[in-house]
Design an enzyme around this catalytic site. Structure first.
Site, short mmCIF file in Angstrom:
data_model
loop_
_atom_site.label_atom_id
_atom_site.label_comp_id
_atom_site.label_asym_id
_atom_site.label_seq_id
_atom_site.Cartn_x
_atom_site.Cartn_y
_atom_site.Cartn_z
N THR D 31 0.84 -1.19 0.00
CA THR D 31 0.00 0.00 0.00
C THR D 31 0.88 1.25 0.00
OG1 THR D 31 -1.52 -1.29 1.35
CG2 THR D 31 -1.95 1.08 1.21
N GLY D 32 0.42 2.32 -0.62
CA GLY D 32 1.16 3.57 -0.62
C GLY D 32 1.73 3.91 -1.97
N ASP D 85 6.45 -3.85 -0.52
CA ASP D 85 5.65 -2.88 0.23
C ASP D 85 6.54 -1.70 0.64
OD1 ASP D 85 3.45 -1.80 1.51
OD2 ASP D 85 3.14 -3.50 2.86
N ALA D 87 7.20 1.86 3.22
CA ALA D 87 7.36 2.10 4.66
C ALA D 87 7.33 3.60 4.89
CB ALA D 87 8.68 1.52 5.16
N LYS D 97 5.57 1.36 9.77
CA LYS D 97 4.52 1.43 8.76
C LYS D 97 3.20 1.80 9.45
CE LYS D 97 4.24 -1.89 5.64
NZ LYS D 97 4.00 -0.94 4.55
N GLY D 98 2.22 2.14 8.64
CA GLY D 98 0.91 2.41 9.24
C GLY D 98 0.42 3.83 9.05
N GLY D 100 -0.82 4.88 6.50
CA GLY D 100 -2.06 4.70 5.76
C GLY D 100 -3.08 3.84 6.49
N GLU D 106 -1.07 -5.37 6.02
CA GLU D 106 0.26 -5.38 5.41
C GLU D 106 1.19 -6.35 6.14
OE1 GLU D 106 0.41 -0.75 3.73
OE2 GLU D 106 1.10 -1.19 5.76
#
Lengths: 226, 226, 226, 226
Positions: D31-32, D85, D87, D97-98, D100, D106
């Site tokens: 994600t991101g 992924d 970071a 992470k997090g 989002g 994830e």
């Protein structure tokens, strides 16, 4: 969430509605900036001795009510005498709510109240409703509901989040489709159509729910009984 | 969940409905013991070369479909051509569903299908619907909805769980009220009333959704087109 | 949920723990049949004038506390002085909980309490923990967690529901894996391993959380301080 | 979500990681904005004949993958060979992470992968982690977790939403506490502490999970194997 109204107008509406609180009442506490004025005003009355219990309509109004010192109850413990809540748009006695994605719990509380006062500033008032109607939908149903909304003449838009990736998720764990229908000639008919769509948890049309509308301005408040 | 029907009758209905699957179809896969026969039959057809994609209506049907080897898709990727699902009670073309608490997703899938086949055994058939109607409700609304159900002449009962403390929680995180209304003279009117109650995520009345009813027996299947 | 103990033994434990309630306390109210005796006993003390506030650990204990007439608060409004809760198995001061799928909220409340009393009957007492450990898991993680549990020497089993199709869903909307590890020689080490598995919302091992164990019997209560 | 990096740097990292995809692989899709470049690059490879299946880590990455034409599977159907992924911060091989709010899923996907590649731009690289650690928490636990975070030396902040009233709600229906700990000298120790707090669904520290870090720049990519 339309934010156009002046704070003074919102305050006038919220505080006038809060004046109708009476000892012994259970009061539904709405969400949004105008309802927040009502909550703070009720809190001051509680400080001055008013004996009421609040039922919040959202995480936000619960927090505000606790800060304001209003004793709280859950909806399964009490029945609501008076609800005070804002709206994104008001036409006659019909409302669009849900800009804050809290309209499901708001409708549960507001519709259960013996008397429901809408508080608004003049920027929210319209001849005909045309604000996009938020639909809270089960995540699995967002595309089938979107298709049905198009068949009803609407333009659905999945609400995106700003502070998380992906869509806004409601306090109930669901998604929001903002559905533009243009001018809504017959809100009752649209409300009935939306309510029956499989996967719609709650739509933002409040038809025949409000008992009075308090419209604040810089100069005072106009109250319209419905 | 009425469990009275014989497995042979359920199998006859499920397998006959599965026979209508055709290459290229997207098939909604229902929940419950009769729909399970349809899923297994479709799985055997897939083994024999049938090219279809399944859309499960529940955790249970998804698991069964994977075991049966049916390729799966989510509802936002496809449109459903054919849905095959069971019912707790069938009268004319109207159904009560939700004994398995999966009726919200079932209705989303079944109602979106071009063609929806109900599969049932004779114990499910009735002149008039009278099976208690399951309502999936937001947890905060269970008492206000229960009160509204009583005003509509129903007797609501919060469904309790056996393998956890407290109530049954649906796959969507909500609660279930089983609402006995006695004989339901006008299912369409009751469905419209239930759909508009704030906090009702989905009710178990399926009115005007089914396209055909397959009733199995020891001797075969009766198909009624609607 | 082991149900082997006699009601008299459960009652003895629950009522003895309830005796430690004092005016002004905030009391965490546990889930299950032994904790229910404590809740009812506290309710009787409230009737007799005891001034306490309860914080329920589950839907079930909240309902019971309301029936018993105990004033309630949410965990974000108060800090818990005393928690009284049952267990599925007790060895030394370590517990397995979660037979009722409420262990996440139970642990939140019990661990936040200044003093946490476990109430149990003799059938729950063991030399070494061996009761299957319930893991509440995010739905998306049930297979990866199951695989990790196997690598840790456990045998995971997705808990099935009786009154809905598919799995038990917790009050938080998640699933439960009951994980048999045989005799758990080092509960602290296993707890640390389980806590770090991605997708585990909460495991049912309560290590170093309890402050005393009240074991009831037909003849009275044995209290062990930890 | 730190947004400082240039799109060219993000693209370089994402595309280089995507180059490691091979026929037959199951690929976890992060994600991101940097992971998005990887997803689009894999989509182009799929168009050119690459035979892979994607497992999204969020609503957002699932949407992007569908647009990119990558066949998808759920995590219970496959095992992940390769995860790519982003970071919010990278120090050594440890990540925060997090930003989002997708870090729970994830971590489930990334940790289950045989090989997990972190993609980042230079603005994400640090000597020592100091980015606030997002904790996904059960709603009932937000105050007890906040208190525990303070005892661990952190400063918790409930993440507010922009497009709904009240807090950000995750795709799992939970809340997010952004917890500033200053410089995190021992990420493994903090991760262990956070994992055991009752009510923490998942924290944003990824310690000992990554296998390589791809850092893009205007000029190319630096790969560090861990």
């Amino acid at each position: 969430m339309k934010q156009g109204g002046s704070d003074a107008a919102k305050r006038a509406a919220g505080e006038a509605a809060a004046e109708t609180a009476e000892d012994g009442m259970v009061i539904g506490l709405g969400t949004g900036s105008t309802a927040a004025h009502a909550i703070r005003a009720i809190g001051r009355q509680v400080d001055a001795g008013l004996d009421v219990v609040g039922v919040p309509t959202s995480f936000q109004s619960r927090e505000l009510a606790r800060t304001a010192g209003i004793p709280l109850a859950d909806l399964d413990e009490v029945t609501v005498d008076l609800a005070i809540d804002g709206a994104d748009e008001v036409a006659g006695g019909d409302l669009v709510k849900g800009g804050g994605a809290a309209h499901a719990r708001e409708k549960i509380v507001d519709a259960s109240a013996d008397r429901f006062l809408v508080v608004a500033d003049p920027t929210k008032m319209a001849e005909t409703l045309s604000y996009p109607v938020p639909l809270e939908v089960l995540p699995a149903a967002r595309t089938t509901v979107a298709e049905s909304v198009r068949e009803l003449g609407g333009d659905p838009d999945l609400r995106r989040a700003e502070r998380k990736d992906g869509p806004v998720v409601t306090d109930n764990g669901n998604l929001v489709l903002d559905c533009a229908f243009g001018e809504i000639a017959d809100p009752a008919a649209l409300a009935a159509d939306l309510a029956t769509l499989p996967g719609v948890v709650e739509h933002g049309l409040f038809v025949d729910v409000a008992d009075a509308v308090y419209v604040g301005s810089e100069d005072g408040v106009t109250v319209r009984e419905l």
